[in-house]
Enzyme design. Structure first.
Site, mmCIF file in Angstrom:
data_model
loop_
_atom_site.group_PDB
_atom_site.id
_atom_site.type_symbol
_atom_site.label_atom_id
_atom_site.label_comp_id
_atom_site.label_asym_id
_atom_site.label_seq_id
_atom_site.Cartn_x
_atom_site.Cartn_y
_atom_site.Cartn_z
ATOM 1 N N HIS A 89 44.214 55.609 -88.453
ATOM 2 C CA HIS A 89 44.898 54.355 -88.759
ATOM 3 C C HIS A 89 44.207 53.633 -89.906
ATOM 4 C CE1 HIS A 89 46.204 54.566 -84.328
ATOM 5 N NE2 HIS A 89 47.136 55.066 -85.095
ATOM 6 N N HIS A 142 43.388 61.529 -81.422
ATOM 7 C CA HIS A 142 44.016 60.945 -80.227
ATOM 8 C C HIS A 142 44.534 61.994 -79.242
ATOM 9 C CE1 HIS A 142 43.926 57.216 -82.287
ATOM 10 N NE2 HIS A 142 44.950 57.429 -83.073
ATOM 11 N N CYS A 188 39.591 64.514 -80.141
ATOM 12 C CA CYS A 188 38.193 64.139 -79.912
ATOM 13 C C CYS A 188 37.724 64.679 -78.550
ATOM 14 C CB CYS A 188 38.088 62.613 -79.924
ATOM 15 S SG CYS A 188 36.457 62.059 -79.453
ATOM 16 N N GLU A 231 47.180 58.023 -78.172
ATOM 17 C CA GLU A 231 46.258 58.598 -77.177
ATOM 18 C C GLU A 231 46.843 58.462 -75.772
ATOM 19 O OE1 GLU A 231 42.122 57.159 -77.163
ATOM 20 O OE2 GLU A 231 42.171 57.400 -74.993
ATOM 21 N N CYS A 252 35.036 54.974 -74.416
ATOM 22 C CA CYS A 252 34.060 55.743 -75.179
ATOM 23 C C CYS A 252 32.860 54.867 -75.546
ATOM 24 C CB CYS A 252 34.793 56.257 -76.406
ATOM 25 S SG CYS A 252 33.773 56.643 -77.751
ATOM 26 N N SER A 262 45.420 49.535 -86.754
ATOM 27 C CA SER A 262 44.391 50.188 -85.936
ATOM 28 C C SER A 262 44.105 49.323 -84.704
ATOM 29 C CB SER A 262 43.119 50.373 -86.773
ATOM 30 O OG SER A 262 41.985 50.451 -85.923
ATOM 31 N N SER A 283 38.179 53.779 -87.591
ATOM 32 C CA SER A 283 38.822 54.594 -88.623
ATOM 33 C C SER A 283 38.601 54.022 -90.021
ATOM 34 C CB SER A 283 40.318 54.726 -88.311
ATOM 35 O OG SER A 283 40.850 53.472 -87.959
HETATM 36 FE FE1 SF4 Z 1 36.549 59.825 -79.820
HETATM 37 FE FE2 SF4 Z 1 35.498 57.545 -79.071
HETATM 38 FE FE3 SF4 Z 1 36.305 57.875 -81.528
HETATM 39 FE FE4 SF4 Z 1 38.140 57.715 -79.609
HETATM 40 S S1 SF4 Z 1 36.708 56.110 -80.258
HETATM 41 S S2 SF4 Z 1 38.102 59.173 -81.284
HETATM 42 S S3 SF4 Z 1 37.034 58.734 -77.984
HETATM 43 S S4 SF4 Z 1 34.619 58.973 -80.528
#
Ligand code: SF4
Length: 277
Positions: A41, A73, A95, A125, A189, A217, A261
């Site tokens: 994003h 995602h 991820c 996601e 996360c 985002s 991002s």
């Molecule tokens: Fe992976 Fe965490 Fe990034 Fe989401 S925020 S893509 S779970 S590292």
């Protein structure tokens, strides 16, 4: 003006991995490269990828050539299957932390559990996680939706990886009170956790906060919301061009953080511009 840069600003591990995977494909393969949905994003990164010839597929293709990248995602299992059937090579850049949430849902679904996902209903996601939860999945996007919730135990609760920690705790406590006995997996996360904690900490130390990131985002917007909730003046910008010198000049110290991002080069330009104010 004193400018304080957050330690956890910018690309998280999952986003960095997805961008690097795509860039390596651009270098190593001649066949067309596409991502299924925008890779991240952030419009500036998307523009850079477009210039390198990376296309974006908005819909599942019936037929495709070259390589299609699944973004960090993740996607519902049925979408991955369709991509594989399209004839394209599929590079899965989901991820690993999202894969872990998908695996928890798969495991409990097989045992007959319902899955409650605390997250933004329209976020990619969450759509992917719902694909794993199947018909026994339900999304809760905020406290207001709890009144309508109907649950038949056994059930699990998981969170979108970028959920606000306090919101997740509040929703989970309310669900458990109404439907005792659920298993809760806090799947927020680490990177999100640290980034959000740092915003709370920074808001106590600076006069204002600049949050750098794409306007669409979700995790970037959440950082700004956390600061707003603490009554910290917050400026959400995509690039240094959006910084309002007149407004910012009045602050003695400004913190800078960025969504998962936001690339390092944009954060650097924002910091340099602020320092020059
Ligand atoms: Fe992976 Fe965490 Fe990034 Fe989401 S925020 S893509 S779970 S590292």
């Amino acid at each position: 003006m004193k400018v304080v840069l957050a330690k956890h600003a910018g690309f998280c591990m999952g986003v960095r991995r997805a961008v690097e995977t795509t860039l390596k494909l651009v270098e190593s393969r001649h066949a067309p490269i596409a991502t299924f949905g925008p890779l991240i994003h952030n419009p500036q990164v998307l523009e850079m990828l477009e210039q390198k010839g990376v296309a974006v597929l908005d819909d599942l293709p019936r037929q495709a050539a070259g390589t299609v990248v699944i973004r960090a995602h993740g996607v519902p299992p049925a979408s991955k299957e369709k991509l594989e059937q399209s004839g394209a090579a599929v590079e899965d850049a989901t991820c690993p932390r999202v894969v872990k949430v998908q695996a928890i849902i798969d495991k409990y679904r097989r045992q007959g559990y319902t899955t409650v996902i605390v997250g933004d209903r329209d976020h990619a996601e969450v759509e992917g996680l719902m694909g794993h939860a199947g018909e026994a999945g339900v999304v809760i996007s905020g406290m207001a939706e709890l009144a309508e919730l109907k649950l038949t135990p056994p059930y699990i609760v998981v969170s979108q990886t970028t959920q606000d920690e306090e919101m997740f705790q509040a929703i989970t406590a309310a669900i458990l009170e109404r439907f005792p006995g659920g298993k809760v997996f806090n799947t927020i996360c680490d990177s999100t956790h640290k980034r959000q904690d740092e915003v709370r900490e920074m808001c106590r130390q600076v006069d204002a906060l600049v949050v750098v990131g794409g306007r669409n985002s979700a995790n970037t917007k959440r950082l700004a919301e956390i600061a707003q909730g603490l009554a910290c003046p917050v400026f959400l910008v995509e690039t240094e061009k959006e910084l309002d010198g007149e407004q910012l000049r009045g602050y003695q110290s400004v913190g800078v953080t960025a969504g998962a991002s936001t690339p390092a080069w944009i954060i650097r330009q924002v910091v340099e511009t602020l320092e020059a104010i």
